[in-house]
Design a protein around this motif. Structure first.
Motif, PDB file in Angstrom:
ATOM      1  N   GLN A 144       0.842  -1.189   0.000  1.00 47.51           N
ATOM      2  CA  GLN A 144       0.000   0.000   0.000  1.00 47.51           C
ATOM      3  C   GLN A 144       0.881   1.243   0.000  1.00 47.51           C
ATOM      4  O   GLN A 144       1.845   1.340   0.758  1.00 47.51           O
ATOM      5  CB  GLN A 144      -0.928  -0.006   1.213  1.00 47.51           C
ATOM      6  CG  GLN A 144      -2.043   1.006   1.151  1.00 47.51           C
ATOM      7  CD  GLN A 144      -3.142   0.713   2.157  1.00 47.51           C
ATOM      8  OE1 GLN A 144      -3.206  -0.379   2.693  1.00 47.51           O
ATOM      9  NE2 GLN A 144      -4.000   1.683   2.411  1.00 47.51           N
TER      10      GLN A 144
ATOM     11  N   ARG B  71       1.025   5.729  -0.421  1.00 45.56           N
ATOM     12  CA  ARG B  71       0.267   6.940  -0.119  1.00 45.56           C
ATOM     13  C   ARG B  71       0.839   8.094  -0.919  1.00 45.56           C
ATOM     14  O   ARG B  71       2.066   8.238  -1.035  1.00 45.56           O
ATOM     15  CB  ARG B  71       0.349   7.246   1.384  1.00 45.56           C
ATOM     16  CG  ARG B  71      -0.613   8.326   1.860  1.00 45.56           C
ATOM     17  CD  ARG B  71      -0.367   8.671   3.326  1.00 45.56           C
ATOM     18  NE  ARG B  71      -1.450   9.426   3.917  1.00 45.56           N
ATOM     19  CZ  ARG B  71      -1.319  10.167   5.002  1.00 45.56           C
ATOM     20  NH1 ARG B  71      -0.152  10.242   5.617  1.00 45.56           N
ATOM     21  NH2 ARG B  71      -2.351  10.830   5.493  1.00 45.56           N
TER      22      ARG B  71
ATOM     23  N   LYS C  23      -2.345  -0.940  -3.848  1.00 41.03           N
ATOM     24  CA  LYS C  23      -3.369  -0.075  -3.244  1.00 41.03           C
ATOM     25  C   LYS C  23      -2.783   1.317  -3.079  1.00 41.03           C
ATOM     26  O   LYS C  23      -1.638   1.459  -2.619  1.00 41.03           O
ATOM     27  CB  LYS C  23      -3.801  -0.623  -1.885  1.00 41.03           C
ATOM     28  CG  LYS C  23      -5.013   0.064  -1.288  1.00 41.03           C
ATOM     29  CD  LYS C  23      -6.303  -0.398  -1.934  1.00 41.03           C
ATOM     30  CE  LYS C  23      -7.520   0.169  -1.196  1.00 41.03           C
ATOM     31  NZ  LYS C  23      -8.785  -0.266  -1.811  1.00 41.03           N
TER      32      LYS C  23
ATOM     33  N   ASP D 279      -3.437   5.120  -1.484  1.00 41.36           N
ATOM     34  CA  ASP D 279      -4.162   6.076  -0.655  1.00 41.36           C
ATOM     35  C   ASP D 279      -3.884   7.477  -1.180  1.00 41.36           C
ATOM     36  O   ASP D 279      -2.721   7.898  -1.252  1.00 41.36           O
ATOM     37  CB  ASP D 279      -3.726   5.968   0.807  1.00 41.36           C
ATOM     38  CG  ASP D 279      -4.118   4.642   1.435  1.00 41.36           C
ATOM     39  OD1 ASP D 279      -5.101   4.047   0.970  1.00 41.36           O
ATOM     40  OD2 ASP D 279      -3.433   4.208   2.384  1.00 41.36           O
TER      41      ASP D 279
ATOM     42  N   VAL E  78     -13.808  -3.809  -5.137  1.00 42.42           N
ATOM     43  CA  VAL E  78     -13.135  -2.778  -4.369  1.00 42.42           C
ATOM     44  C   VAL E  78     -12.082  -2.122  -5.263  1.00 42.42           C
ATOM     45  O   VAL E  78     -11.257  -2.804  -5.861  1.00 42.42           O
ATOM     46  CB  VAL E  78     -12.473  -3.373  -3.115  1.00 42.42           C
ATOM     47  CG1 VAL E  78     -11.783  -2.281  -2.322  1.00 42.42           C
ATOM     48  CG2 VAL E  78     -13.516  -4.077  -2.256  1.00 42.42           C
ATOM     49  N   THR E  79     -12.139  -0.818  -5.378  1.00 42.98           N
ATOM     50  CA  THR E  79     -11.209  -0.112  -6.255  1.00 42.98           C
ATOM     51  C   THR E  79      -9.808  -0.099  -5.659  1.00 42.98           C
ATOM     52  O   THR E  79      -9.648  -0.133  -4.433  1.00 42.98           O
ATOM     53  CB  THR E  79     -11.686   1.332  -6.465  1.00 42.98           C
ATOM     54  OG1 THR E  79     -11.784   1.969  -5.194  1.00 42.98           O
ATOM     55  CG2 THR E  79     -13.041   1.362  -7.154  1.00 42.98           C
TER      56      THR E  79
ATOM     57  N   TRP F 214      -7.833   2.324  -5.450  1.00 46.61           N
ATOM     58  CA  TRP F 214      -7.498   3.620  -4.849  1.00 46.61           C
ATOM     59  C   TRP F 214      -8.406   3.879  -3.656  1.00 46.61           C
ATOM     60  O   TRP F 214      -9.518   3.389  -3.567  1.00 46.61           O
ATOM     61  CB  TRP F 214      -7.634   4.749  -5.873  1.00 46.61           C
ATOM     62  CG  TRP F 214      -9.049   5.034  -6.293  1.00 46.61           C
ATOM     63  CD1 TRP F 214     -10.004   5.728  -5.618  1.00 46.61           C
ATOM     64  CD2 TRP F 214      -9.688   4.594  -7.498  1.00 46.61           C
ATOM     65  NE1 TRP F 214     -11.181   5.765  -6.307  1.00 46.61           N
ATOM     66  CE2 TRP F 214     -11.026   5.082  -7.473  1.00 46.61           C
ATOM     67  CE3 TRP F 214      -9.262   3.862  -8.595  1.00 46.61           C
ATOM     68  CZ2 TRP F 214     -11.912   4.836  -8.497  1.00 46.61           C
ATOM     69  CZ3 TRP F 214     -10.154   3.619  -9.616  1.00 46.61           C
ATOM     70  CH2 TRP F 214     -11.456   4.101  -9.564  1.00 46.61           C
ATOM     71  N   ASN F 215      -7.893   4.678  -2.731  1.00 52.68           N
ATOM     72  CA  ASN F 215      -8.644   5.031  -1.531  1.00 52.68           C
ATOM     73  C   ASN F 215      -8.552   6.540  -1.356  1.00 52.68           C
ATOM     74  O   ASN F 215      -7.531   7.066  -0.925  1.00 52.68           O
ATOM     75  CB  ASN F 215      -8.075   4.298  -0.310  1.00 52.68           C
ATOM     76  CG  ASN F 215      -8.806   4.663   0.970  1.00 52.68           C
ATOM     77  OD1 ASN F 215      -9.968   5.063   0.935  1.00 52.68           O
ATOM     78  ND2 ASN F 215      -8.125   4.539   2.099  1.00 52.68           N
TER      79      ASN F 215
ATOM     80  N   GLN G 293      -8.923   9.995   0.273  1.00 53.61           N
ATOM     81  CA  GLN G 293      -8.947  10.445   1.654  1.00 53.61           C
ATOM     82  C   GLN G 293      -8.985  11.979   1.689  1.00 53.61           C
ATOM     83  O   GLN G 293      -7.945  12.639   1.730  1.00 53.61           O
ATOM     84  CB  GLN G 293      -7.720   9.931   2.417  1.00 53.61           C
ATOM     85  CG  GLN G 293      -7.629   8.420   2.483  1.00 53.61           C
ATOM     86  CD  GLN G 293      -6.391   7.941   3.225  1.00 53.61           C
ATOM     87  OE1 GLN G 293      -5.502   8.723   3.567  1.00 53.61           O
ATOM     88  NE2 GLN G 293      -6.320   6.643   3.462  1.00 53.61           N
TER      89      GLN G 293
END
Length: 284
Positions: free
Chosen positions: A2, A4, A118, A120, A225-226, A228-229, A231
């Motif tokens: 993951q 960010r 993934k 963020d 579930v994509t 990307w997240n 925030q």
């Protein structure tokens, strides 16, 4: 894995895309203090890994590229620790000037490795999330085009610069082009990975999940579930509130953002001071 990334407008028509600084590994520092660091890999170790089988040709090529890059990095660090005023020290200072001209987006793309499954995305809450994704897709698509072009150009210049090997001095042009070839290759891989992570391509997401197990289907088996997240950050929006973007964010605001999100201030300032859009077609 993951990752960010922090995204925010830094100047009118210019955005900043930067990843937080990686924390220094305490285990490595402790091992170094006790002299317990493992020895660097040798050519024999590289050959043993290639001849053992079990890896594809691209994976072997990547292992060779990483091995060469590691050796170049070791040699570069040696130049940096040379006595001031020496030839090695001057070469190191000249190299730093060249590196300062590298576009900051290249640093972001190189940090998005094939292990990232993934992403963020931290962005100001006052900005439309669709605009943020669109900006990331743009930098990924444009990066793939630009770095592919410069990768081919750098490789073509390697034989030309190799003729300077006959000189008694270090062949700086050759090693610079070799380094730039490696950097453009890594940035190209990062561009393709970032494009996959922020694009609407459910079919490729499933393949990514099968390989990396970083993305899974919903409990009902239908909802995906994509990768990307998003925030939204009110704190980041507060830093930008009532700040004029015509001349770019001031240094105090940039320092506060960097401290809040553990960003490298030098990289952020590069985005602000970059010429937009006149230099958008240049990348070295």
């Amino acid at each position: 894995m993951q990752a960010r990334v922090v995204v925010f407008p830094i100047r009118r028509g210019a955005w900043c895309f930067v990843r937080p600084r990686a924390p220094a590994p305490a285990t490595s520092a402790s091992a170094a203090a006790h002299g317990a660091l493992p020895p660097p890999p040798t050519v024999r170790d590289l050959w043993r890994g290639i001849s053992a089988g079990g890896r594809t040709a691209p994976e072997n090529a990547e292992a060779v590229a990483d091995f060469v890059a590691d050796k170049m990095n070791t040699a570069w660090n040696g130049f940096g620790s040379a006595p001031e005023g020496s030839v090695k020290s001057r070469i190191h200072s000249f190299g730093l000037k060249l590196l300062s001209r590298v576009r900051p987006s290249e640093m972001l793309l190189k940090s998005v490795t094939k292990d990232v499954s993934k992403l963020d995305i931290v962005y100001p809450a006052s900005i439309n999330p669709r605009l943020v994704r669109r900006r990331l897709r743009h930098i990924a698509v444009r990066g793939a085009s630009v770095h592919k072009k410069w990768l081919y150009a750098s490789i073509c210049l390697l034989p030309v610069t190799s003729v300077f090997m006959v000189l008694p001095l270090p062949n700086i042009p050759f090693f610079w082009m070799l380094f730039r070839s490696y950097s453009h290759w890594r940035a190209l891989q990062g561009s393709e990975r970032l494009q996959l992570l922020v694009s609407d391509c459910p079919g490729k997401w499933k393949a990514l999940a099968d390989k990396k197990k970083g993305i899974s289907e919903g409990k009902d088996g239908d909802k995906e579930v994509t990768p990307w997240n998003l925030q939204p950050s009110k704190r980041l929006a507060g830093f930008l509130e009532r700040r004029g973007l015509d001349e770019g964010l001031d240094c105090d605001t940039i320092s506060s953002i960097c401290q809040e999100y553990n960003l490298d201030k030098i990289d952020v300032l590069k985005y602000r001071d970059l010429e937009w859009p006149s230099s958008a077609s240049r990348s070295t």
